[in-house]
Motif scaffolding. Structure first.
Motif, PDB file in Angstrom:
ATOM      1  N   THR A 111       0.834  -1.207   0.000  1.00 16.38           N
ATOM      2  CA  THR A 111       0.000   0.000   0.000  1.00 16.38           C
ATOM      3  C   THR A 111       0.866   1.253   0.000  1.00 16.38           C
ATOM      4  O   THR A 111       0.585   2.222  -0.719  1.00 16.38           O
ATOM      5  CB  THR A 111      -0.929  -0.001   1.224  1.00 16.38           C
ATOM      6  N   ALA A 112       1.923   1.241   0.820  1.00 13.11           N
ATOM      7  CA  ALA A 112       2.811   2.399   0.910  1.00 13.11           C
ATOM      8  C   ALA A 112       3.507   2.657  -0.422  1.00 13.11           C
ATOM      9  O   ALA A 112       3.641   3.807  -0.860  1.00 13.11           O
ATOM     10  CB  ALA A 112       3.843   2.180   2.006  1.00 13.11           C
ATOM     11  N   PHE A 113       3.940   1.598  -1.092  1.00 10.20           N
ATOM     12  CA  PHE A 113       4.609   1.752  -2.383  1.00 10.20           C
ATOM     13  C   PHE A 113       3.648   2.249  -3.465  1.00 10.20           C
ATOM     14  O   PHE A 113       4.032   3.017  -4.346  1.00 10.20           O
ATOM     15  CB  PHE A 113       5.228   0.426  -2.822  1.00 10.20           C
ATOM     16  N   PHE A 114       2.396   1.789  -3.408  1.00  4.72           N
ATOM     17  CA  PHE A 114       1.433   2.130  -4.453  1.00  4.72           C
ATOM     18  C   PHE A 114       0.748   3.472  -4.194  1.00  4.72           C
ATOM     19  O   PHE A 114       0.205   4.073  -5.121  1.00  4.72           O
ATOM     20  CB  PHE A 114       0.377   1.028  -4.560  1.00  4.72           C
ATOM     21  N   TYR A 115       0.796   3.949  -2.972  1.00  2.00           N
ATOM     22  CA  TYR A 115       0.030   5.141  -2.576  1.00  2.00           C
ATOM     23  C   TYR A 115       0.296   6.369  -3.456  1.00  2.00           C
ATOM     24  O   TYR A 115      -0.656   7.070  -3.829  1.00  2.00           O
ATOM     25  CB  TYR A 115       0.304   5.481  -1.113  1.00  2.00           C
ATOM     26  N   PRO A 116       1.546   6.685  -3.836  1.00  3.82           N
ATOM     27  CA  PRO A 116       1.756   7.876  -4.689  1.00  3.82           C
ATOM     28  C   PRO A 116       1.009   7.823  -6.012  1.00  3.82           C
ATOM     29  O   PRO A 116       0.675   8.872  -6.576  1.00  3.82           O
ATOM     30  CB  PRO A 116       3.275   7.876  -4.915  1.00  3.82           C
ATOM     31  N   THR A 117       0.721   6.617  -6.507  1.00  4.83           N
ATOM     32  CA  THR A 117       0.041   6.484  -7.793  1.00  4.83           C
ATOM     33  C   THR A 117      -1.381   7.039  -7.742  1.00  4.83           C
ATOM     34  O   THR A 117      -1.871   7.586  -8.733  1.00  4.83           O
ATOM     35  CB  THR A 117       0.006   5.007  -8.224  1.00  4.83           C
ATOM     36  N   VAL A 118      -2.050   6.893  -6.601  1.00  8.59           N
ATOM     37  CA  VAL A 118      -3.457   7.302  -6.501  1.00  8.59           C
ATOM     38  C   VAL A 118      -3.618   8.764  -6.072  1.00  8.59           C
ATOM     39  O   VAL A 118      -4.733   9.274  -6.048  1.00  8.59           O
ATOM     40  CB  VAL A 118      -4.224   6.387  -5.525  1.00  8.59           C
ATOM     41  N   ILE A 119      -2.512   9.430  -5.745  1.00  7.96           N
ATOM     42  CA  ILE A 119      -2.600  10.834  -5.363  1.00  7.96           C
ATOM     43  C   ILE A 119      -2.819  11.676  -6.624  1.00  7.96           C
ATOM     44  O   ILE A 119      -2.120  11.490  -7.620  1.00  7.96           O
ATOM     45  CB  ILE A 119      -1.313  11.290  -4.646  1.00  7.96           C
ATOM     46  N   PRO A 120      -3.765  12.608  -6.622  1.00  3.49           N
ATOM     47  CA  PRO A 120      -3.981  13.467  -7.800  1.00  3.49           C
ATOM     48  C   PRO A 120      -2.725  14.246  -8.164  1.00  3.49           C
ATOM     49  O   PRO A 120      -1.932  14.612  -7.289  1.00  3.49           O
ATOM     50  CB  PRO A 120      -5.107  14.407  -7.351  1.00  3.49           C
ATOM     51  N   MET A 121      -2.556  14.509  -9.453  1.00  2.00           N
ATOM     52  CA  MET A 121      -1.345  15.175  -9.925  1.00  2.00           C
ATOM     53  C   MET A 121      -1.184  16.561  -9.330  1.00  2.00           C
ATOM     54  O   MET A 121      -0.057  17.008  -9.074  1.00  2.00           O
ATOM     55  CB  MET A 121      -1.377  15.259 -11.463  1.00  2.00           C
ATOM     56  N   ILE A 122      -2.282  17.264  -9.074  1.00  2.48           N
ATOM     57  CA  ILE A 122      -2.185  18.598  -8.487  1.00  2.48           C
ATOM     58  C   ILE A 122      -1.592  18.525  -7.083  1.00  2.48           C
ATOM     59  O   ILE A 122      -0.809  19.395  -6.664  1.00  2.48           O
ATOM     60  CB  ILE A 122      -3.569  19.301  -8.472  1.00  2.48           C
ATOM     61  N   TRP A 170       8.838   8.926  -8.756  1.00  2.00           N
ATOM     62  CA  TRP A 170       8.220   8.703  -7.441  1.00  2.00           C
ATOM     63  C   TRP A 170       6.743   8.377  -7.581  1.00  2.00           C
ATOM     64  O   TRP A 170       6.205   7.548  -6.847  1.00  2.00           O
ATOM     65  CB  TRP A 170       8.409   9.959  -6.589  1.00  2.00           C
ATOM     66  N   LYS A 171       6.078   9.019  -8.540  1.00  6.46           N
ATOM     67  CA  LYS A 171       4.635   8.793  -8.706  1.00  6.46           C
ATOM     68  C   LYS A 171       4.326   7.494  -9.433  1.00  6.46           C
ATOM     69  O   LYS A 171       3.366   6.800  -9.085  1.00  6.46           O
ATOM     70  CB  LYS A 171       3.997   9.965  -9.471  1.00  6.46           C
ATOM     71  N   GLU A 172       5.108   7.120 -10.448  1.00  3.89           N
ATOM     72  CA  GLU A 172       4.747   6.023 -11.338  1.00  3.89           C
ATOM     73  C   GLU A 172       5.344   4.666 -10.966  1.00  3.89           C
ATOM     74  O   GLU A 172       4.862   3.640 -11.433  1.00  3.89           O
ATOM     75  CB  GLU A 172       5.151   6.369 -12.776  1.00  3.89           C
ATOM     76  N   ALA A 173       6.398   4.633 -10.161  1.00  2.00           N
ATOM     77  CA  ALA A 173       7.064   3.361  -9.854  1.00  2.00           C
ATOM     78  C   ALA A 173       6.104   2.372  -9.190  1.00  2.00           C
ATOM     79  O   ALA A 173       6.136   1.164  -9.469  1.00  2.00           O
ATOM     80  CB  ALA A 173       8.290   3.601  -8.966  1.00  2.00           C
ATOM     81  N   GLY A 174       5.243   2.857  -8.313  1.00  2.00           N
ATOM     82  CA  GLY A 174       4.290   1.977  -7.641  1.00  2.00           C
ATOM     83  C   GLY A 174       3.294   1.351  -8.605  1.00  2.00           C
ATOM     84  O   GLY A 174       2.857   0.212  -8.409  1.00  2.00           O
ATOM     85  N   TYR A 175       2.944   2.079  -9.659  1.00  2.00           N
ATOM     86  CA  TYR A 175       2.023   1.547 -10.674  1.00  2.00           C
ATOM     87  C   TYR A 175       2.670   0.385 -11.417  1.00  2.00           C
ATOM     88  O   TYR A 175       2.055  -0.662 -11.624  1.00  2.00           O
ATOM     89  CB  TYR A 175       1.647   2.670 -11.634  1.00  2.00           C
ATOM     90  N   PHE A 176       3.941   0.547 -11.812  1.00  2.00           N
ATOM     91  CA  PHE A 176       4.649  -0.529 -12.493  1.00  2.00           C
ATOM     92  C   PHE A 176       4.878  -1.722 -11.559  1.00  2.00           C
ATOM     93  O   PHE A 176       4.926  -2.867 -11.999  1.00  2.00           O
ATOM     94  CB  PHE A 176       5.996  -0.028 -13.029  1.00  2.00           C
ATOM     95  N   MET A 177       5.028  -1.423 -10.260  1.00  2.00           N
ATOM     96  CA  MET A 177       5.245  -2.484  -9.286  1.00  2.00           C
ATOM     97  C   MET A 177       4.100  -3.488  -9.289  1.00  2.00           C
ATOM     98  O   MET A 177       4.317  -4.700  -9.121  1.00  2.00           O
ATOM     99  CB  MET A 177       5.398  -1.877  -7.888  1.00  2.00           C
ATOM    100  N   VAL A 178       2.874  -3.010  -9.477  1.00  2.00           N
ATOM    101  CA  VAL A 178       1.702  -3.890  -9.487  1.00  2.00           C
ATOM    102  C   VAL A 178       1.819  -4.933 -10.589  1.00  2.00           C
ATOM    103  O   VAL A 178       1.494  -6.108 -10.398  1.00  2.00           O
ATOM    104  CB  VAL A 178       0.416  -3.054  -9.638  1.00  2.00           C
ATOM    105  N   PHE A 179       2.301  -4.519 -11.761  1.00  2.00           N
ATOM    106  CA  PHE A 179       2.471  -5.456 -12.868  1.00  2.00           C
ATOM    107  C   PHE A 179       3.525  -6.511 -12.540  1.00  2.00           C
ATOM    108  O   PHE A 179       3.352  -7.693 -12.844  1.00  2.00           O
ATOM    109  CB  PHE A 179       2.866  -4.703 -14.146  1.00  2.00           C
ATOM    110  N   TYR A 180       4.610  -6.072 -11.920  1.00  2.00           N
ATOM    111  CA  TYR A 180       5.652  -7.025 -11.553  1.00  2.00           C
ATOM    112  C   TYR A 180       5.162  -7.999 -10.477  1.00  2.00           C
ATOM    113  O   TYR A 180       5.491  -9.190 -10.508  1.00  2.00           O
ATOM    114  CB  TYR A 180       6.894  -6.290 -11.065  1.00  2.00           C
ATOM    115  N   LEU A 181       4.389  -7.500  -9.539  1.00  2.00           N
ATOM    116  CA  LEU A 181       3.828  -8.390  -8.513  1.00  2.00           C
ATOM    117  C   LEU A 181       2.919  -9.439  -9.145  1.00  2.00           C
ATOM    118  O   LEU A 181       2.950 -10.614  -8.764  1.00  2.00           O
ATOM    119  CB  LEU A 181       3.049  -7.572  -7.481  1.00  2.00           C
ATOM    120  N   ALA A 182       2.109  -9.011 -10.111  1.00  2.00           N
ATOM    121  CA  ALA A 182       1.240  -9.961 -10.813  1.00  2.00           C
ATOM    122  C   ALA A 182       2.067 -10.988 -11.582  1.00  2.00           C
ATOM    123  O   ALA A 182       1.738 -12.181 -11.606  1.00  2.00           O
ATOM    124  CB  ALA A 182       0.305  -9.211 -11.759  1.00  2.00           C
TER     125      ALA A 182
END
Length: 220
Positions: A111-122, A170-182
């Motif tokens: 959750t901590a790794f993925f959290y930056p992905t869901v934060i709005p860009m603003i 910092w924002k996108e690494a967590g998104y790619f992490m999900v694919f690697y976990l899968a």
């Protein structure tokens, strides 16, 4: 039996397409349609002085190819992609390997790794603006502690690109992490058990098993 199997497969495929249909509609409306519309409009001249778009063929592309601003923007995009994609993938893979370990806090780490992905860009922009602000930003305060001078990270041509690259990583690494976990869930645990039985070290297991079997995920 053959007809029953065929009917069952059709039913299963129909159910899968029904689940995918809402996402496909949004993907078509907000991704593919705008792309197609933009490509079509690129062959027309459309501005406030013309009531109806005028077909001009490849003139827009000819103008663009001779535009110095376009050349600069295109080069900046290449540097931006070269700086963000490899580092984001490498960091995402390291995060996935760490998060996939049998830890009691595995869910919290993911959750901590993925959290930056869901934060709005603003919000992301405001967070990193606080970090980069001259004099008062976190980086300049740290630089002051070690005796270094202040830097206008977003106002200096030599630093603004790296500042933007760091923010996007910092924002996108967590998104790619999900694919690697899968992808890791599809790697047979028997391979790791065999490597452990042979006394193979963790780094060699990663190089010989994990990384090669995750190549399809990396390409995706």
């Amino acid at each position: 039996m053959g007809k029953e199997r065929h009917a069952a497969r059709i039913k299963r495929n129909a159910f899968a397409w029904m689940l995918l249909f809402p996402s496909l509609v949004f993907l078509g409306l907000f991704t593919y349609y705008p792309i197609a519309k933009t490509v079509k409009l690129s062959f027309y001249q459309a501005d406030l002085s013309i009531r109806k778009p005028l077909y001009i063929g490849l003139d827009n592309y000819k103008t663009m190819l001779h535009d110095a601003v376009f050349h600069k923007v295109f080069l900046n995009n290449l540097w931006f992609a070269a700086g963000t994609i490899p580092i984001s993938l490498a960091l995402a893979l390291a995060m996935a390997v760490f998060a996939n370990r049998a830890l009691k806090t595995k869910g919290l780490v993911r959750t901590a790794f993925f959290y930056p992905t869901v934060i709005p860009m603003i919000a992301i922009a405001n967070i990193w603006l606080f970090i980069y602000t001259p004099q008062y930003g976190l980086l300049d305060r740290l630089a002051r502690v070690i005796g270094s001078g202040e830097t206008n990270w977003l106002g200096t041509p030599h630093t603004v690109m790296w500042a933007m690259i760091a923010m996007i990583i910092w924002k996108e690494a967590g998104y790619f992490m999900v694919f690697y976990l899968a992808g890791m869930q599809n790697i047979s645990k028997e391979l790791y058990e065999a490597a452990d039985a042979d006394g193979v070290g963790g780094w060699k297991v990663f190089r010989k098993i994990t990384f090669p079997l995750l190549l399809p995920t990396t390409l995706l």
